[in-house]
Motif scaffolding. Structure first.
Motif, PDB file in Angstrom:
ATOM      1  N   GLU A  31       3.419   5.813  -3.036  1.00 37.63           N
ATOM      2  CA  GLU A  31       4.547   6.668  -3.435  1.00 37.63           C
ATOM      3  C   GLU A  31       4.712   6.707  -4.956  1.00 37.63           C
ATOM      4  OE1 GLU A  31       8.114   5.350  -1.449  1.00 37.63           O
ATOM      5  OE2 GLU A  31       7.231   5.611   0.534  1.00 37.63           O
ATOM      6  N   VAL A  32       4.575   5.552  -5.601  1.00 39.22           N
ATOM      7  CA  VAL A  32       4.670   5.499  -7.065  1.00 39.22           C
ATOM      8  C   VAL A  32       3.579   6.380  -7.677  1.00 39.22           C
ATOM      9  CG1 VAL A  32       4.395   3.995  -9.102  1.00 39.22           C
ATOM     10  CG2 VAL A  32       5.786   3.227  -7.164  1.00 39.22           C
ATOM     11  N   ILE A  33       2.364   6.282  -7.150  1.00 46.09           N
ATOM     12  CA  ILE A  33       1.241   7.061  -7.661  1.00 46.09           C
ATOM     13  C   ILE A  33       1.490   8.560  -7.461  1.00 46.09           C
ATOM     14  CG2 ILE A  33      -1.215   7.574  -7.344  1.00 46.09           C
ATOM     15  CD1 ILE A  33      -1.476   4.499  -6.580  1.00 46.09           C
ATOM     16  N   GLU A  34       1.961   8.946  -6.286  1.00 44.83           N
ATOM     17  CA  GLU A  34       2.250  10.354  -6.007  1.00 44.83           C
ATOM     18  C   GLU A  34       3.355  10.882  -6.920  1.00 44.83           C
ATOM     19  OE1 GLU A  34       3.104  10.505  -1.814  1.00 44.83           O
ATOM     20  OE2 GLU A  34       1.043   9.936  -1.299  1.00 44.83           O
ATOM     21  N   GLY A  44      -7.748   8.321  -5.699  1.00 43.86           N
ATOM     22  CA  GLY A  44      -8.723   8.737  -6.699  1.00 43.86           C
ATOM     23  C   GLY A  44      -8.601   8.104  -8.071  1.00 43.86           C
ATOM     24  N   LEU A  45      -7.843   7.011  -8.187  1.00 43.00           N
ATOM     25  CA  LEU A  45      -7.700   6.374  -9.495  1.00 43.00           C
ATOM     26  C   LEU A  45      -8.874   5.455  -9.801  1.00 43.00           C
ATOM     27  CD1 LEU A  45      -3.938   5.273  -9.556  1.00 43.00           C
ATOM     28  CD2 LEU A  45      -4.958   7.400 -10.367  1.00 43.00           C
ATOM     29  N   PHE A  92       0.827  -1.208   0.000  1.00 41.12           N
ATOM     30  CA  PHE A  92       0.000   0.000   0.000  1.00 41.12           C
ATOM     31  C   PHE A  92       0.864   1.262   0.000  1.00 41.12           C
ATOM     32  CE2 PHE A  92      -2.157   3.479   2.102  1.00 41.12           C
ATOM     33  CZ  PHE A  92      -3.364   3.529   1.429  1.00 41.12           C
ATOM     34  N   SER A  93       1.812   1.346   0.917  1.00 39.38           N
ATOM     35  CA  SER A  93       2.587   2.590   1.046  1.00 39.38           C
ATOM     36  C   SER A  93       3.528   2.812  -0.135  1.00 39.38           C
ATOM     37  CB  SER A  93       3.341   2.631   2.377  1.00 39.38           C
ATOM     38  OG  SER A  93       4.304   1.618   2.441  1.00 39.38           O
ATOM     39  N   CYS A 135      -6.433  -0.648  -3.021  1.00 37.33           N
ATOM     40  CA  CYS A 135      -6.684   0.401  -2.018  1.00 37.33           C
ATOM     41  C   CYS A 135      -5.741   1.587  -2.199  1.00 37.33           C
ATOM     42  CB  CYS A 135      -6.576  -0.161  -0.603  1.00 37.33           C
ATOM     43  SG  CYS A 135      -7.988  -1.183  -0.146  1.00 37.33           S
ATOM     44  N   ALA A 136      -4.482   1.318  -2.564  1.00 37.82           N
ATOM     45  CA  ALA A 136      -3.533   2.418  -2.815  1.00 37.82           C
ATOM     46  C   ALA A 136      -4.033   3.284  -3.962  1.00 37.82           C
ATOM     47  CB  ALA A 136      -2.142   1.854  -3.124  1.00 37.82           C
ATOM     48  N   GLY A 137      -4.527   2.662  -5.018  1.00 42.97           N
ATOM     49  CA  GLY A 137      -5.035   3.424  -6.159  1.00 42.97           C
ATOM     50  C   GLY A 137      -6.312   4.171  -5.838  1.00 42.97           C
TER      51      GLY A 137
END
Length: 166
Positions: free
Chosen positions: A54-57, A96-97, A49-50, A90-92
């Motif tokens: 970070e990749v998404i951010e 908001g993805l 998740f974390s 859940c990370a996505g």
């Protein structure tokens, strides 16, 4: 142009790949693997998740595409894989993805042209399609293949204004 994050989930190694695509042409942004240490599953899920957050951010994809769970011979392995998928989703979603899911067969069909393709064929085609200098490791290649599968789906073509003809 649409930025797509592809995920090949795993409880020990999770692959990720980011591409930009107009639905016809796709270009490589980044790919890699999250190698998860330790025996306890909950900390590994938290790390998925974390680290994906970070990749998404960092790369700001607009959509996440993820491989669906396949039926494994070992039920425990299937459960762990499902939980790894859940942590990635859940990370996505938390950022908001939109999340699209593809079966392994659909992904192989989209990238190689055969739903029964071998992993080495997927690696080779990902390298060729994205014009990479060398073949990515298996988990990262699979993640890029998931992103490419989404890039060439009718949903993406419609979203970016392409004409979908059947």
């Amino acid at each position: 142009m649409l930025r797509i994050l592809g995920i090949d989930p795993g409880s020990r190694v999770t692959g990720f790949g980011v591409i930009d695509s107009d639905g016809v042409r796709s270009s490589h942004v980044v790919h890699g693997t999250l190698r998860l240490e330790g025996n306890a599953l909950p900390p590994r899920l938290g790390e998925i998740f974390s680290r994906l957050s970070e990749v998404i951010e960092t790369y700001r994809p607009q959509v996440m595409a993820i491989e669906q769970v396949f039926v494994a011979k070992n039920p425990q392995s299937a459960l762990k894989l499902g939980q790894a998928r859940g942590a990635a989703i859940c990370a996505g979603v938390s950022q908001g993805l939109e999340v699209a899911e593809y079966t392994p067969r659909t992904i192989k069909q989209a990238v190689v042209g055969s739903g029964g393709a071998e992993k080495s064929q997927v690696q080779h085609m990902v390298r060729m399609i994205l014009n990479l200098p060398k073949e990515p490791v298996t988990d990262a290649a699979d993640a890029l293949a998931v992103a490419l599968s989404h890039a060439h789906s009718g949903i993406t073509l419609a979203r970016i204004g392409g004409n979908l003809r059947r």
